[in-house]
Design a protein around this motif. Structure first.
Motif, short mmCIF file in Angstrom:
data_model
loop_
_atom_site.label_atom_id
_atom_site.label_comp_id
_atom_site.label_asym_id
_atom_site.label_seq_id
_atom_site.Cartn_x
_atom_site.Cartn_y
_atom_site.Cartn_z
N ALA A 1 -1.60 4.08 4.87
CA ALA A 1 -0.94 3.16 3.94
C ALA A 1 -0.15 2.09 4.68
N ALA A 44 0.83 -1.20 0.00
CA ALA A 44 0.00 0.00 0.00
C ALA A 44 0.87 1.26 0.00
N GLN A 64 -7.80 -5.73 -5.37
CA GLN A 64 -7.67 -6.03 -3.94
C GLN A 64 -8.76 -6.99 -3.47
N TYR A 103 -8.74 -0.42 1.98
CA TYR A 103 -7.61 -0.26 1.07
C TYR A 103 -7.90 0.85 0.05
N SER A 115 -2.90 -2.81 5.84
CA SER A 115 -2.69 -4.26 5.70
C SER A 115 -2.51 -4.94 7.04
N LEU A 174 -5.94 4.52 -0.63
CA LEU A 174 -5.50 5.02 -1.93
C LEU A 174 -6.08 6.40 -2.21
#
Length: 372
Positions: free
Chosen positions: A291, A68, A95, A229, A295, A233
C-alpha cells in the motif's frame, strides 16, 4: 516507521465495521448472494453514504483524494465482512481513469456513487498474462472481442477495456485502453455468480464504440500500474478475511469440547494456531508495504513490492484458510459456516490479477532481482 492508522482512517474502519455488524450480517449476506441480483442496492447506497466511493477520487471531482493506505483500511473491513458489492471493481476502474487523465466527469460519477465500473482485461487464452490480448480496436475506436471473468461486469455502467491496435498477441506496446458504456450497441453481458459469492461476467464486444482512454505506447503502463493498485487492494482485503477466519477459529477452539476439555487446550492445536498467526502477521506487513509503495514513481520498485506482497499474502491465505477449515472439522466446508466463505474468498483473491506462481515469476524477472 509508524504503522498505526491515523484517526480519520480508524474512523472509516470503525464506521464500516459498525455497519457490517449491524446490517450486513452473515445471514443477510447469504440472502444477498442467493438473490437474483446477487448484490444489494441498499448496501451500495450505504457505502456511498459512508464516503467509500468518494474516498479514492480526487478532491476536484468531489472525492477525498485518499491514498492506497487509506484504501487498505477500507478493504480490510470489506474483507472481514465478506462484502459482495462491486466496490473493488469500481475503485480499480477509477484508478485507470485517474492514471490516464482527462476523465473528470466519470470520476465525479464514481465519487457520487452513480457509476459502477468493471475492468474487462482478461481473455479465455490469457490466464494471468494481461498482455495476451486478442480483442482488437480500429483507428475509430471500434472494439471487437470477448473478455472473460470480468468482476462485477453485470453490475457495471461502463467498462475499462484493453484492446490491441498493433503488434503480436502478447506484445505490450500494441495495447490501448478504452471506456465502453454498458449500453453501447454491440455489447453483450453474461452475468454469473462465482465460487466465493461474488459476481463476474463474460462480456462480448461486437463492433462496439469506445472512447480512447490511453493509446498504444501508454496503455500498457497505465494497465500495469492500475492492476498493481488493484493487487494492493486485494492484499488488504485478504488480511481482513484472514483476521476474521483466525478469530473465528480461535473462538471455536475455546468452545468446542472433547474429552471433557476445550480442544484449544491441546498443545498440537495451539501450535497450529501459532503458525497461522505468524503467516498472518507476515502477510499483514507485506500488504502494508504494498500500500505504501504502489504509488511509487519507481515503476520497478512498485512491481517488485506488489508482486512480493501478492506472493506472501497468497501463501498465507492458503495456509490460514486450510488450517481454519481443518480445525473446524467437517463443519469447515459447510455453507452455513462463515469460515467456508472466508476460505472461498481467500482462494479467489489468490487467483485474481495473477496467482502466486505468476507473481513469483514477475518478481524474479525484475532487473534489480536479476542483478542481485
Amino acid at each position: 516507521m509508524d504503522f498505526n492508522f491515523k484517526e480519520e482512517q480508524q474512523q472509516f474502519a470503525d464506521a464500516l465495521r459498525r455497519w457490517v455488524d449491524k446490517d450486513y450480517t452473515f445471514e443477510e449476506r447469504r440472502k444477498i448472494i442467493h438473490s437474483d441480483a446477487g448484490v444489494s442496492d441498499e448496501a451500495w447506497a450505504t457505502l456511498v453514504e459512508l464516503g467509500m466511493t468518494a474516498l479514492p477520487v480526487p478532491e476536484a471531482q468531489g472525492g477525498f483524494d485518499g491514498s492506497a493506505v487509506d484504501m487498505l483500511v477500507v478493504m480490510q473491513e470489506l474483507g472481514r465482512g465478506l462484502v459482495v458489492e462491486p466496490y473493488f471493481a469500481t475503485v480499480m476502474g477509477a484508478q485507470f481513469l485517474k492514471l490516464a487523465g482527462g476523465q473528470e466527469a466519470l470520476l465525479s460519477q464514481v465519487a457520487e456513487g452513480s457509476l459502477k465500473l468493471a475492468c474487462a482485461l482478461g481473455e479465455q487464452q490469457s490466464r494471468h498474462d494481461l498482455a495476451d490480448v486478442a480483442t482488437v480496436a480500429s483507428p475509430a475506436h471500434v472494439i471487437s472481442g470477448t473478455k472473460t471473468v470480468v468482476l462485477h461486469g453485470g453490475q457495471a455502467g461502463a467498462f475499462i477495456v484493453s484492446a490491441r491496435t498493433g503488434g503480436a498477441q502478447r506484445d505490450q506496446d500494441g495495447i490501448a485502453l478504452y471506456v465502453v458504456p454498458r449500453d453501447a450497441a454491440g455489447v453483450s453481458v453474461t452475468d454469473y455468480r462465482t465460487l466465493d459469492g461474488q459476481r463476474a461476467a463474460t462480456v462480448r464486444f461486437e463492433n462496439a464504440q469506445g472512447t480512447l482512454l490511453a493509446a498504444a505506447g501508454a496503455g500498457w503502463d497505465v494497465l500495469e500500474a492500475a492492476t498493481d493498485y488493484g493487487n494492493a487492494l486485494l492484499c488488504a482485503e485478504a488480511i481482513g478475511a484472514m483476521d476474521a477466519i483466525f478469530a473465528a477459529t480461535l473462538e471455536y477452539l475455546k468452545t468446542r469440547q472433547q474429552f471433557g476439555a476445550p480442544i484449544g487446550k491441546f498443545q498440537a492445536l495451539q501450535h497450529r494456531m501459532a503458525d497461522m498467526f505468524i503467516h498472518l502477521e507476515q502477510a499483514r506487513s507485506m500488504a502494508m508495504l504494498a500500500a505504501v509503495k504502489v504509488s511509487s514513481s519507481d515503476a520497478e520498485e512498485r512491481r517488485r513490492v506488489v508482486s512480493a506482497a501478492k506472493v506472501r499474502v497468497g501463501q498465507a491465505a492458503r495456509f490460514v484458510g486450510q488450517q481454519a477449515v481443518q480445525l473446524h472439522g467437517g463443519m469447515g466446508v459447510t455453507d452455513e459456516l462463515p469460515a467456508a466463505h472466508w476460505f472461498k474468498r481467500l482462494t479467489m483473491i489468490g487467483l485474481t490479477l495473477g496467482d502466486v506462481d505468476h507473481h513469483l515469476e514477475r518478481f524474479a524477472t525484475q532487473t534489480s532481482f536479476a542483478g542481485a
